[in-house]
Write a protein that holds these residues in place. Structure first.
Motif, PDB file in Angstrom:
ATOM      1  N   GLU A 337       0.743  -1.323   0.045  1.00 50.02           N
ATOM      2  CA  GLU A 337       0.096   0.073  -0.436  1.00 50.02           C
ATOM      3  C   GLU A 337       0.651   1.397  -0.391  1.00 50.02           C
ATOM      4  N   VAL A 338       2.506   0.912   0.606  1.00 50.20           N
ATOM      5  CA  VAL A 338       2.372   2.395   0.694  1.00 50.20           C
ATOM      6  C   VAL A 338       3.499   2.533  -0.941  1.00 50.20           C
ATOM      7  N   SER A 339       3.993   1.882  -1.083  1.00 55.83           N
ATOM      8  CA  SER A 339       4.816   1.704  -1.808  1.00 55.83           C
ATOM      9  C   SER A 339       3.612   2.260  -3.508  1.00 55.83           C
ATOM     10  N   GLU A 340       2.361   1.814  -3.802  1.00 55.01           N
ATOM     11  CA  GLU A 340       1.581   1.569  -4.633  1.00 55.01           C
ATOM     12  C   GLU A 340       1.434   4.131  -3.778  1.00 55.01           C
ATOM     13  N   ALA A 341       1.049   3.793  -3.093  1.00 59.70           N
ATOM     14  CA  ALA A 341       0.874   5.528  -2.640  1.00 59.70           C
ATOM     15  C   ALA A 341       2.179   6.134  -2.217  1.00 59.70           C
ATOM     16  N   LEU A 342       3.416   5.981  -2.855  1.00 61.98           N
ATOM     17  CA  LEU A 342       4.696   6.718  -3.010  1.00 61.98           C
ATOM     18  C   LEU A 342       4.558   6.871  -4.613  1.00 61.98           C
ATOM     19  N   LYS A 343       4.265   5.759  -5.589  1.00 60.14           N
ATOM     20  CA  LYS A 343       4.827   5.422  -6.653  1.00 60.14           C
ATOM     21  C   LYS A 343       3.501   6.554  -7.249  1.00 60.14           C
ATOM     22  N   LYS A 468      10.937   1.241   3.933  1.00 61.39           N
ATOM     23  CA  LYS A 468      13.064   0.124   4.203  1.00 61.39           C
ATOM     24  C   LYS A 468      13.678  -0.858   4.755  1.00 61.39           C
ATOM     25  N   TYR A 469      12.211  -0.739   5.609  1.00 61.43           N
ATOM     26  CA  TYR A 469      13.047  -2.569   6.107  1.00 61.43           C
ATOM     27  C   TYR A 469      11.731  -3.578   6.221  1.00 61.43           C
ATOM     28  N   ARG A 470      11.885  -5.017   6.276  1.00 63.38           N
ATOM     29  CA  ARG A 470      11.414  -5.576   6.990  1.00 63.38           C
ATOM     30  C   ARG A 470      11.406  -5.860   8.174  1.00 63.38           C
ATOM     31  N   VAL A 496      13.004  -5.324  17.822  1.00 62.00           N
ATOM     32  CA  VAL A 496      13.228  -6.200  16.290  1.00 62.00           C
ATOM     33  C   VAL A 496      13.895  -6.222  15.968  1.00 62.00           C
ATOM     34  N   LYS A 497      13.999  -6.829  14.689  1.00 62.41           N
ATOM     35  CA  LYS A 497      14.955  -6.953  13.574  1.00 62.41           C
ATOM     36  C   LYS A 497      14.822  -6.122  12.547  1.00 62.41           C
ATOM     37  N   PHE A 498      15.427  -5.531  11.969  1.00 63.42           N
ATOM     38  CA  PHE A 498      15.287  -4.472  10.576  1.00 63.42           C
ATOM     39  C   PHE A 498      15.962  -4.702   9.839  1.00 63.42           C
ATOM     40  N   ILE A 499      15.392  -5.917   8.607  1.00 60.28           N
ATOM     41  CA  ILE A 499      15.785  -6.398   6.992  1.00 60.28           C
ATOM     42  C   ILE A 499      15.857  -5.053   6.236  1.00 60.28           C
ATOM     43  N   PRO A 500      16.654  -4.336   5.331  1.00 58.12           N
ATOM     44  CA  PRO A 500      16.885  -3.519   4.598  1.00 58.12           C
ATOM     45  C   PRO A 500      15.826  -4.523   2.641  1.00 58.12           C
ATOM     46  N   ARG A 501      15.464  -3.669   2.886  1.00 58.94           N
ATOM     47  CA  ARG A 501      14.626  -4.358   1.551  1.00 58.94           C
ATOM     48  C   ARG A 501      15.152  -3.549  -0.002  1.00 58.94           C
ATOM     49  N   SER A 502      15.562  -4.359  -0.328  1.00 60.37           N
ATOM     50  CA  SER A 502      16.545  -4.551  -1.924  1.00 60.37           C
ATOM     51  C   SER A 502      15.822  -2.996  -2.438  1.00 60.37           C
TER      52      SER A 502
END
Ligand code: HEM
Length: 502
Positions: A337-343, A468-470, A496-502
């Motif tokens: 949802e956030v990615s779509e809104a940014l696009k 930015k993160y999973r 929590v753990k932050f895993i960068p999204r590529s």
């Protein structure tokens, strides 16, 4: 001579205890005499034996499991108080018959703790009404839109800090601390017009204050708990809502900002301090302009705005990430949802209008507020005898607590309430209280004045982090709560753990 004095002192203490014993015992029949179910009181403590061992949040949760009735009685040490579990009665107290329940029970002494006693949360009628009326214009949409830009700048700093401190350096995060810095930086601008970054360099004067305000040691927790649940004793012992150090630093910063403005002739149009100064100059405060009371009134609003903006919001942000970490499907839905809104917007970060449109983000926050309401109870003091039901008349002077946790966990309103399901809030707006079953910000005339601000600062930071993160779990599914805090707070800050999204 000394031995006689000690003897006299011991006799005095003993006499006090005996008088208190008989006084309490005589009060402990209060609910029984009225045919109201009640929590069996323990001597001296009444229903408060949990103090400093269990958090108030956990106590209200346990009460919600133990009492499946509309209302029941408890004893705040010797004082009978009513707890409400039904949404209908909650609505009556908070909204429909709020005339009989105007003030909160919480109180501290004006002389010893002016910032604690005169802020919008604690101040009593009729002063409250005038202050609320005058402060409300600082929460307009226009102003919030402007502050959202600062929230977004600070959210980017949160992301940078996560990268530097927790991804690159592989150190565990203290979510509560991280989000306290974020909310601290934003409130510095909102209240004092100062743009600082504790997230960048830790030299923010506000973070210095808030570190003291939000340090929950045993003693601070005890002071706070007494002010909430035994205000008469708190006044007697001169306990403070804001610690001495936090009070002194708030006053110092406030006076420095005011002096700087007087010197430079700048007004700092958009912050709370400038609004308060205008009210004072135009004799709109319930105190003579320029008096000690008017200065205390102004500083009290600044102090509570800092606490109100930080404590509840940073807890909610921490729990949103915690829930997302344990619900990967919902997390992916939010990411999409956030990615779509940014696009769609063509921007790097979502602005005020965009953030209002990302409905699933709102649903995730609201479901978190349902399961983890930072303020577990709404408190009111009955100021006018009130016929609450056919069977029950509430006498003036009775504290009445609406158990928010009980309403939020009622399976009739929210089936399988222990499950975190954002879809319960699909298409919900910020103002929707779901037929009075969802009240994390309270309701009625004393509902949270910072509700929209709080929601927006949570949206801004979560949207940037999730892009930015999973998020993955780091530790158990249930966080322990801090026993020293009246408001909900993860005991160890939350991880929590932050895993960068590529
Ligand atoms: C997640 C964020 C927040 C939550 C869950 C929250 C919750 C609450 C609750 C439950 C109340 C009591 C309402 C009642 O008794 O009916 C309250 C009151 C209040 N809150 Fe908040 N709050 C939040 C954010 C904020 C922010 C950001 C501010 C300030 C900028 C703020 C300032 C206040 C004030 C001044 C009151 C007292 C209002 C009055 O009595 O007139 N809160 N809040």
């Amino acid at each position: 001579m000394i031995a006689t004095l000690i003897q006299l002192f011991l006799v005095f203490i003993l006499s006090c205890l005996i008088v208190f014993y008989f006084f309490s015992r005589s009060n402990y029949g209060y609910w029984k005499d009225r045919g109201v179910p009640y929590d069996e009181p323990k001597l001296f403590f009444g229903s408060l034996s949990f103090l400093m061992r269990t958090s108030a949040w956990d106590v209200f949760y346990c009460l919600s499991k133990k009492y499946k009735c509309d209302y029941f009685g408890i004893f705040l040490s010797w004082k009978p108080a009513l707890v409400i579990h039904s949404k209908e009665l909650a609505k009556k107290v908070i909204v429909k018959e709020s005339d009989s329940y105007q003030d909160r029970y919480i109180a501290s002494g004006v002389d010893d703790d002016p910032l604690g006693a005169l802020n919008l949360f604690t101040i009593k009628s009729p002063m409250w009404m005038q202050m609320r009326h005058e402060i409300t214009p600082t929460f307009t949409s226009m102003r919030l839109k402007n502050i959202t830009e600062v929230m977004n700048i600070n959210s980017t700093e949160v992301v940078n800090r996560i990268q530097k401190d927790h991804v690159d350096s592989n150190k565990p995060v203290d979510l509560k601390k991280l989000f306290s810095m974020y909310t601290s930086d934003t409130v510095a601008y909102n209240v004092f017009g100062i743009q600082v970054s504790s997230l960048k360099d830790l030299t923010s004067p506000i973070f210095f204050i808030t570190r003291y305000m939000m340090r929950w040691t045993f003693w601070r927790g005890l002071e706070f708990t007494m002010i909430f649940f035994l205000p008469a004793v708190a006044k007697l012992l001169r306990l403070k809502l804001f610690s001495q150090t936090a009070t002194e630093y708030t006053k110092k910063l406030y006076r420095e900002v005011v002096a700087e403005r007087e010197k430079s002739g700048q007004t700092g149009d958009k912050d709370l301090v400038s609004h308060l100064l205008k009210l004072n100059a135009n004799s709109k405060l319930p105190a003579e302009s320029g008096s000690q009371l008017s200065e205390n009134l102004m500083m009290a609003q600044a102090a509570f705005s800092i606490l109100g903006s930080m404590e509840t919001s940073s807890t909610t942000m921490s729990y949103v990430l915690h829930e997302l970490a344990h619900h990967s499907d919902e997390q992916e839905k939010l990411y999409e949802e956030v990615s779509e809104a940014l696009k769609e917007s063509g921007k790097d970060v979502l602005d005020y209008d965009d953030l209002l449109k990302v409905k699933y983000l709102t649903a995730c926050i609201q479901e978190t507020l349902r399961m983890h309401p930072p303020v577990p109870h709404l408190d009111r003091m009955c100021n006018k005898k009130n016929q609450l039901t056919d069977e029950l008349t509430v006498e003036a002077g009775t504290p009445v607590f609406v158990n928010v946790v009980a309403i939020h966990y009622n399976e009739e309103y929210f089936p399988e309430p222990e499950q975190w399901r954002p879809d319960r809030f699909s298409n919900s707006t910020d103002t929707d209280n779901h037929d009075f079953t969802f009240i994390p910000f309270g309701d009625g005339p004393r509902f949270c004045i910072g509700k929209r601000y709080g929601m927006m600062q949570i949206r801004a930071v979560i949207a940037q982090i999730i892009k930015k993160y999973r998020i993955e779990p780091d530790g158990p599914q249930t966080w322990q709560t801090d026993p020293y805090s009246v408001f909900l707070r993860p005991k160890h800050g939350g991880k929590v753990k932050f895993i960068p999204r590529s």
